[in-house]
Design a protein around this motif. Structure first.
Motif, PDB file in Angstrom:
ATOM      1  N   LEU A   1      19.711   6.379 102.880  1.00 47.72           N
ATOM      2  CA  LEU A   1      20.389   7.433 102.123  1.00 47.72           C
ATOM      3  C   LEU A   1      21.145   6.848 100.932  1.00 47.72           C
ATOM      4  O   LEU A   1      21.044   7.363  99.811  1.00 47.72           O
ATOM      5  N   ILE A   2      21.867   5.766 101.152  1.00 46.85           N
ATOM      6  CA  ILE A   2      22.628   5.141 100.064  1.00 46.85           C
ATOM      7  C   ILE A   2      21.682   4.588  99.004  1.00 46.85           C
ATOM      8  O   ILE A   2      21.925   4.733  97.800  1.00 46.85           O
ATOM      9  N   ALA A   3      20.570   3.965  99.435  1.00 44.36           N
ATOM     10  CA  ALA A   3      19.595   3.443  98.473  1.00 44.36           C
ATOM     11  C   ALA A   3      18.968   4.579  97.669  1.00 44.36           C
ATOM     12  O   ALA A   3      18.742   4.439  96.463  1.00 44.36           O
ATOM     13  N   ALA A   4      18.679   5.709  98.314  1.00 45.33           N
ATOM     14  CA  ALA A   4      18.095   6.851  97.607  1.00 45.33           C
ATOM     15  C   ALA A   4      19.059   7.397  96.558  1.00 45.33           C
ATOM     16  O   ALA A   4      18.647   7.715  95.434  1.00 45.33           O
ATOM     17  N   ILE A   5      20.323   7.495  96.904  1.00 42.28           N
ATOM     18  CA  ILE A   5      21.320   8.000  95.950  1.00 42.28           C
ATOM     19  C   ILE A   5      21.461   7.035  94.776  1.00 42.28           C
ATOM     20  O   ILE A   5      21.477   7.454  93.611  1.00 42.28           O
ATOM     21  N   CYS A   6      21.544   5.729  95.063  1.00 42.29           N
ATOM     22  CA  CYS A   6      21.662   4.743  93.987  1.00 42.29           C
ATOM     23  C   CYS A   6      20.428   4.755  93.092  1.00 42.29           C
ATOM     24  O   CYS A   6      20.540   4.673  91.867  1.00 42.29           O
ATOM     25  N   GLY A   7      19.253   4.874  93.693  1.00 46.67           N
ATOM     26  CA  GLY A   7      18.019   4.925  92.906  1.00 46.67           C
ATOM     27  C   GLY A   7      17.945   6.164  92.038  1.00 46.67           C
ATOM     28  O   GLY A   7      17.532   6.106  90.882  1.00 46.67           O
ATOM     29  N   ALA A   8      18.352   7.305  92.592  1.00 50.53           N
ATOM     30  CA  ALA A   8      18.311   8.552  91.823  1.00 50.53           C
ATOM     31  C   ALA A   8      19.307   8.523  90.668  1.00 50.53           C
ATOM     32  O   ALA A   8      18.982   8.956  89.555  1.00 50.53           O
ATOM     33  N   VAL A   9      20.506   7.992  90.918  1.00 49.69           N
ATOM     34  CA  VAL A   9      21.506   7.895  89.845  1.00 49.69           C
ATOM     35  C   VAL A   9      21.029   6.931  88.762  1.00 49.69           C
ATOM     36  O   VAL A   9      21.150   7.207  87.567  1.00 49.69           O
ATOM     37  N   GLY A  10      20.460   5.806  89.173  1.00 46.12           N
ATOM     38  CA  GLY A  10      19.941   4.843  88.198  1.00 46.12           C
ATOM     39  C   GLY A  10      18.827   5.423  87.354  1.00 46.12           C
ATOM     40  O   GLY A  10      18.779   5.216  86.142  1.00 46.12           O
ATOM     41  N   GLN A  11      17.934   6.187  87.988  1.00 45.42           N
ATOM     42  CA  GLN A  11      16.847   6.819  87.234  1.00 45.42           C
ATOM     43  C   GLN A  11      17.383   7.855  86.257  1.00 45.42           C
ATOM     44  O   GLN A  11      16.885   7.967  85.135  1.00 45.42           O
ATOM     45  N   SER A  12      18.382   8.616  86.664  1.00 40.96           N
ATOM     46  CA  SER A  12      18.919   9.630  85.763  1.00 40.96           C
ATOM     47  C   SER A  12      19.672   8.985  84.596  1.00 40.96           C
ATOM     48  O   SER A  12      19.638   9.495  83.482  1.00 40.96           O
ATOM     49  N   LEU A  13      20.339   7.864  84.853  1.00 40.80           N
ATOM     50  CA  LEU A  13      20.999   7.147  83.753  1.00 40.80           C
ATOM     51  C   LEU A  13      19.983   6.586  82.768  1.00 40.80           C
ATOM     52  O   LEU A  13      20.219   6.579  81.561  1.00 40.80           O
ATOM     53  N   ALA A  14      18.856   6.136  83.281  1.00 40.04           N
ATOM     54  CA  ALA A  14      17.811   5.574  82.418  1.00 40.04           C
ATOM     55  C   ALA A  14      17.038   6.665  81.693  1.00 40.04           C
ATOM     56  O   ALA A  14      16.422   6.405  80.667  1.00 40.04           O
ATOM     57  N   GLY A  15      17.031   7.868  82.229  1.00 38.96           N
ATOM     58  CA  GLY A  15      16.299   8.956  81.601  1.00 38.96           C
ATOM     59  C   GLY A  15      14.838   9.011  82.000  1.00 38.96           C
ATOM     60  O   GLY A  15      14.064   9.730  81.379  1.00 38.96           O
ATOM     61  N   TYR A  16      14.455   8.252  83.002  1.00 38.35           N
ATOM     62  CA  TYR A  16      13.074   8.244  83.491  1.00 38.35           C
ATOM     63  C   TYR A  16      13.070   8.567  84.975  1.00 38.35           C
ATOM     64  O   TYR A  16      13.755   7.928  85.754  1.00 38.35           O
TER      65      TYR A  16
END
Length: 95
Positions: A11-26
Motif C-alpha cells: 500500500l505504501i509503495a503504491a501511494i509513493c509510486g502514484a504520487v511520483g507519477q503524478s509529480l512527473a506528469g506521466y
C-alpha cells in the motif's frame, strides 16, 4: 514478514509510486504498476540519497524493514520521467 506487514508495504509503495507519477506528469499504468514504480523509486531514490550523502527523510519501519517515503516519491518521479520520455520517443510513426 506477516501478511499484514506485506500488504501495508504494498500500500505504501503504491501511494509513493502514484504520487511520483503524478509529480512527473506521466501515468505508466494502474495500481500494480504504481506498486512496482514505488519499489523501483525507493531503490533509485535511496541510491541517489546515498551518493549525495543525504539523510533518510520520513522513513517508515514495517516489521523492522525501513521504507524511505520521500526518497521513494522522488525516485518514482525520476523513474516515471525517464520511462515516459522513452515511451514518447519510441512511439513515432514513419509516414
Amino acid at each position: 514478514m506477516t501478511l499484514t506487514g506485506f500488504l501495508l508495504l504494498l500500500l505504501i509503495a503504491a501511494i509513493c509510486g502514484a504520487v511520483g507519477q503524478s509529480l512527473a506528469g506521466y501515468s505508466l499504468g494502474g495500481c500494480l504498476v504504481s506498486i512496482v514504480v514505488g519499489f523501483v523509486g525507493a531503490l533509485i531514490g535511496q541510491w541517489v540519497a546515498d551518493k549525495l550523502g543525504l539523510p533518510a527523510i520520513l522513513e517508515v519501519n514495517i516489521e523492522g524493514k525501513p521504507f524511505p517515503i520521500i526518497w521513494a516519491v522522488i525516485g518514482s518521479a525520476l523513474f516515471a520521467l525517464v520511462v515516459g520520455w522513452l515511451r514518447r520517443g519510441s512511439g513515432r510513426r514513419a509516414d
